[in-house]
Design a protein around this motif. Sequence first.
Motif, short mmCIF file in Angstrom:
data_model
loop_
_atom_site.label_atom_id
_atom_site.label_comp_id
_atom_site.label_asym_id
_atom_site.label_seq_id
_atom_site.Cartn_x
_atom_site.Cartn_y
_atom_site.Cartn_z
N LEU A 182 30.07 102.34 42.11
CA LEU A 182 30.80 101.91 43.29
C LEU A 182 32.11 102.67 43.36
N THR A 183 32.56 102.92 44.57
CA THR A 183 33.81 103.61 44.82
C THR A 183 34.62 102.75 45.78
N VAL A 184 35.91 102.58 45.47
CA VAL A 184 36.80 101.80 46.32
C VAL A 184 38.06 102.62 46.55
N THR A 185 38.47 102.72 47.81
CA THR A 185 39.69 103.46 48.15
C THR A 185 40.84 102.50 48.39
N PRO A 186 42.07 103.00 48.33
CA PRO A 186 43.21 102.12 48.61
C PRO A 186 43.25 101.64 50.05
N ILE A 226 34.95 104.58 34.33
CA ILE A 226 35.91 104.30 35.39
C ILE A 226 36.74 105.55 35.60
N GLU A 227 36.81 106.01 36.85
CA GLU A 227 37.62 107.18 37.19
C GLU A 227 38.63 106.81 38.27
N TRP A 228 39.84 107.26 38.07
CA TRP A 228 40.91 107.08 39.04
C TRP A 228 41.25 108.46 39.58
N THR A 229 41.22 108.63 40.89
CA THR A 229 41.59 109.90 41.50
C THR A 229 42.57 109.66 42.63
N ARG A 230 43.34 110.66 42.95
CA ARG A 230 44.32 110.58 44.04
C ARG A 230 43.83 111.36 45.24
N GLY A 231 44.29 110.99 46.42
CA GLY A 231 44.04 111.78 47.62
C GLY A 231 42.60 111.81 48.05
N ASP A 232 41.97 112.96 47.94
CA ASP A 232 40.63 113.17 48.49
C ASP A 232 39.52 112.57 47.65
N ALA A 254 45.93 105.72 52.81
CA ALA A 254 46.90 104.91 52.07
C ALA A 254 47.15 105.55 50.70
N ALA A 255 48.37 105.38 50.22
CA ALA A 255 48.71 105.89 48.89
C ALA A 255 48.01 105.06 47.83
N GLY A 256 47.62 105.70 46.76
CA GLY A 256 46.99 104.99 45.65
C GLY A 256 45.76 105.71 45.17
N ASP A 257 45.20 105.19 44.11
CA ASP A 257 44.02 105.79 43.49
C ASP A 257 42.75 105.31 44.15
N THR A 258 41.81 106.23 44.28
CA THR A 258 40.44 105.86 44.57
C THR A 258 39.82 105.56 43.21
N ILE A 259 39.16 104.41 43.10
CA ILE A 259 38.59 103.99 41.82
C ILE A 259 37.07 104.07 41.94
N ARG A 260 36.49 104.82 41.01
CA ARG A 260 35.03 104.98 40.94
C ARG A 260 34.58 104.30 39.65
N PHE A 261 33.65 103.38 39.77
CA PHE A 261 33.19 102.57 38.65
C PHE A 261 31.68 102.73 38.53
N THR A 262 31.22 103.15 37.38
CA THR A 262 29.78 103.31 37.15
C THR A 262 29.33 102.37 36.05
N ALA A 263 28.35 101.54 36.37
CA ALA A 263 27.71 100.65 35.40
C ALA A 263 26.41 101.31 34.98
N GLY A 264 26.31 101.66 33.71
CA GLY A 264 25.11 102.33 33.21
C GLY A 264 24.00 101.37 32.87
N ARG A 265 22.90 101.93 32.43
CA ARG A 265 21.72 101.15 32.09
C ARG A 265 21.88 100.46 30.74
#
Length: 178
Positions: A53-57, A122-128, A32-43
Amino acid sequence: MKRAMMMGPVAMLALAGCVTDREKVELEPPTAAGDTIRFTAGRCFGACPAYTLTVTPDGSGLLEPERFTSVPGPTRFTVSAAQYRQLRTGLAPWKPATGTAKRIAQGENCTRFATDMPSYTIEWTRGDGKGGGRGAKPTRLDFQSGCMDSRYAKLRTTIGGIPKTLGIEPMLKPKPAS
Protein backbone atom coordinates in the motif's frame (compact mmCIF):
# COMPACT_ATOMS: atom_id res chain seq x y z
CA MET A 1 -30.75 -5.99 8.93
CA LYS A 2 -27.87 -8.48 8.92
CA ARG A 3 -27.79 -8.48 5.14
CA ALA A 4 -27.67 -4.67 5.06
CA MET A 5 -24.70 -4.71 7.48
CA MET A 6 -22.87 -7.18 5.26
CA MET A 7 -23.42 -5.05 2.17
CA GLY A 8 -21.65 -2.00 3.71
CA PRO A 9 -18.09 -3.33 3.21
CA VAL A 10 -19.01 -4.63 -0.25
CA ALA A 11 -20.30 -1.21 -1.30
CA MET A 12 -17.22 0.46 0.16
CA LEU A 13 -14.98 -1.78 -1.91
CA ALA A 14 -17.00 -1.11 -5.05
CA LEU A 15 -16.62 2.62 -4.51
CA ALA A 16 -12.91 2.35 -3.68
CA GLY A 17 -11.90 2.52 -7.33
CA CYS A 18 -10.84 -1.02 -8.12
CA VAL A 19 -9.18 -1.46 -11.50
CA THR A 20 -7.99 -4.44 -13.47
CA ASP A 21 -4.54 -5.96 -13.09
CA ARG A 22 -3.75 -5.04 -16.69
CA GLU A 23 -3.83 -1.34 -15.90
CA LYS A 24 -0.76 0.22 -14.32
CA VAL A 25 -2.07 2.27 -11.45
CA GLU A 26 0.00 5.01 -9.84
CA LEU A 27 -0.85 7.82 -7.50
CA GLU A 28 -0.43 11.42 -8.55
CA PRO A 29 2.63 13.16 -7.07
CA PRO A 30 1.52 14.79 -3.83
CA THR A 31 1.24 18.54 -3.53
CA ALA A 32 1.28 18.53 0.28
CA ALA A 33 4.62 18.50 2.07
CA GLY A 34 5.61 15.23 3.69
CA ASP A 35 6.65 11.70 2.96
CA THR A 36 4.86 9.26 0.74
CA ILE A 37 4.82 6.03 2.74
CA ARG A 38 4.97 2.69 0.92
CA PHE A 39 4.26 -0.36 3.06
CA THR A 40 4.70 -3.92 1.82
CA ALA A 41 3.40 -6.92 3.76
CA GLY A 42 5.18 -10.05 2.56
CA ARG A 43 4.04 -13.64 2.51
CA CYS A 44 4.03 -16.02 5.46
CA PHE A 45 3.67 -19.79 5.80
CA GLY A 46 -0.10 -19.46 5.99
CA ALA A 47 -2.93 -17.29 4.78
CA CYS A 48 -1.50 -13.89 5.70
CA PRO A 49 -2.57 -11.07 3.38
CA ALA A 50 0.34 -10.07 1.13
CA TYR A 51 0.06 -6.60 -0.40
CA THR A 52 1.65 -3.23 -0.94
CA LEU A 53 0.00 0.00 0.00
CA THR A 54 1.08 3.54 -0.71
CA VAL A 55 -0.20 6.62 1.13
CA THR A 56 0.62 10.22 0.22
CA PRO A 57 0.51 13.26 2.51
CA ASP A 58 -2.42 14.47 0.36
CA GLY A 59 -4.49 11.50 1.58
CA SER A 60 -4.39 9.40 -1.58
CA GLY A 61 -3.92 5.69 -1.09
CA LEU A 62 -3.36 2.69 -3.31
CA LEU A 63 -3.59 -0.96 -2.29
CA GLU A 64 -1.89 -3.46 -4.60
CA PRO A 65 -2.91 -6.99 -3.54
CA GLU A 66 -0.72 -10.03 -4.00
CA ARG A 67 -2.41 -12.85 -2.01
CA PHE A 68 -5.21 -13.41 0.48
CA THR A 69 -7.01 -10.10 0.12
CA SER A 70 -10.61 -9.33 -0.78
CA VAL A 71 -9.83 -6.98 -3.68
CA PRO A 72 -9.01 -8.44 -7.11
CA GLY A 73 -6.56 -5.76 -8.23
CA PRO A 74 -5.07 -2.35 -7.47
CA THR A 75 -7.57 -0.33 -5.46
CA ARG A 76 -7.53 3.37 -4.64
CA PHE A 77 -8.62 4.64 -1.23
CA THR A 78 -8.36 7.87 0.73
CA VAL A 79 -7.15 8.64 4.22
CA SER A 80 -7.82 11.66 6.38
CA ALA A 81 -5.07 13.99 7.53
CA ALA A 82 -5.44 12.46 11.01
CA GLN A 83 -4.99 8.91 9.66
CA TYR A 84 -1.90 9.96 7.70
CA ARG A 85 -0.43 11.67 10.81
CA GLN A 86 -1.17 8.59 12.93
CA LEU A 87 0.62 6.35 10.41
CA ARG A 88 3.60 8.70 10.13
CA THR A 89 3.86 9.23 13.88
CA GLY A 90 3.48 5.52 14.68
CA LEU A 91 6.33 4.57 12.36
CA ALA A 92 8.59 7.54 13.21
CA PRO A 93 10.58 5.84 16.02
CA TRP A 94 11.81 3.20 13.57
CA LYS A 95 12.43 5.42 10.57
CA PRO A 96 16.12 5.23 9.64
CA ALA A 97 18.12 8.36 8.80
CA THR A 98 16.92 9.95 5.56
CA GLY A 99 18.24 8.15 2.49
CA THR A 100 19.45 5.09 4.42
CA ALA A 101 18.17 1.57 4.97
CA LYS A 102 17.94 -0.59 8.07
CA ARG A 103 17.17 -4.28 8.50
CA ILE A 104 15.78 -5.94 11.58
CA ALA A 105 16.33 -9.61 10.93
CA GLN A 106 17.36 -12.94 12.41
CA GLY A 107 21.10 -13.21 12.93
CA GLU A 108 21.64 -9.47 12.48
CA ASN A 109 19.98 -7.69 15.40
CA CYS A 110 17.39 -10.21 16.54
CA THR A 111 17.92 -13.19 18.84
CA ARG A 112 14.41 -14.65 19.37
CA PHE A 113 12.89 -15.57 16.02
CA ALA A 114 9.82 -17.38 14.61
CA THR A 115 10.32 -18.47 11.00
CA ASP A 116 6.70 -18.55 9.79
CA MET A 117 5.96 -14.83 10.02
CA PRO A 118 5.74 -12.27 7.18
CA SER A 119 8.38 -9.66 6.48
CA TYR A 120 7.54 -5.99 6.03
CA THR A 121 9.20 -3.21 4.07
CA ILE A 122 8.45 0.43 4.76
CA GLU A 123 9.76 3.17 2.48
CA TRP A 124 9.50 6.90 3.02
CA THR A 125 10.01 9.12 -0.02
CA ARG A 126 9.64 12.85 -0.66
CA GLY A 127 8.01 14.64 -3.56
CA ASP A 128 7.31 12.41 -6.53
CA GLY A 129 7.35 9.17 -4.53
CA LYS A 130 10.47 7.98 -6.30
CA GLY A 131 13.05 9.39 -3.93
CA GLY A 132 12.20 13.08 -3.95
CA GLY A 133 14.73 14.30 -6.42
CA ARG A 134 17.57 13.32 -8.68
CA GLY A 135 19.57 10.49 -7.22
CA ALA A 136 17.78 10.64 -3.86
CA LYS A 137 17.23 7.23 -2.31
CA PRO A 138 14.14 6.38 -0.32
CA THR A 139 14.50 5.78 3.40
CA ARG A 140 13.81 2.09 4.02
CA LEU A 141 13.11 -0.26 6.91
CA ASP A 142 13.01 -4.03 6.38
CA PHE A 143 11.50 -5.90 9.33
CA GLN A 144 11.17 -9.66 9.69
CA SER A 145 8.16 -9.81 11.99
CA GLY A 146 9.24 -13.16 13.33
CA CYS A 147 11.71 -11.21 15.45
CA MET A 148 10.26 -11.68 18.92
CA ASP A 149 12.81 -9.59 20.82
CA SER A 150 10.94 -7.42 23.33
CA ARG A 151 12.57 -4.23 22.04
CA TYR A 152 10.57 -4.64 18.78
CA ALA A 153 7.18 -5.37 20.42
CA LYS A 154 5.88 -1.83 19.80
CA LEU A 155 6.98 -2.01 16.13
CA ARG A 156 5.09 -5.32 15.71
CA THR A 157 2.00 -3.73 17.30
CA THR A 158 2.26 -0.61 15.13
CA ILE A 159 2.62 -2.65 11.94
CA GLY A 160 -0.27 -4.92 12.95
CA GLY A 161 -2.47 -1.86 13.45
CA ILE A 162 -1.79 -0.21 10.07
CA PRO A 163 -4.85 -1.68 8.30
CA LYS A 164 -7.13 -0.43 11.10
CA THR A 165 -5.38 2.96 11.24
CA LEU A 166 -5.99 3.45 7.51
CA GLY A 167 -9.48 1.91 7.50
CA ILE A 168 -8.60 -0.75 4.91
CA GLU A 169 -9.26 -3.90 6.96
CA PRO A 170 -12.20 -5.01 4.74
CA MET A 171 -9.87 -4.99 1.72
CA LEU A 172 -7.46 -7.39 3.41
CA LYS A 173 -9.86 -10.02 4.65
CA PRO A 174 -10.08 -12.85 2.11
CA LYS A 175 -13.51 -13.75 0.90
CA PRO A 176 -14.71 -17.07 2.30
CA ALA A 177 -14.46 -20.01 -0.09
CA SER A 178 -17.78 -20.96 -1.60
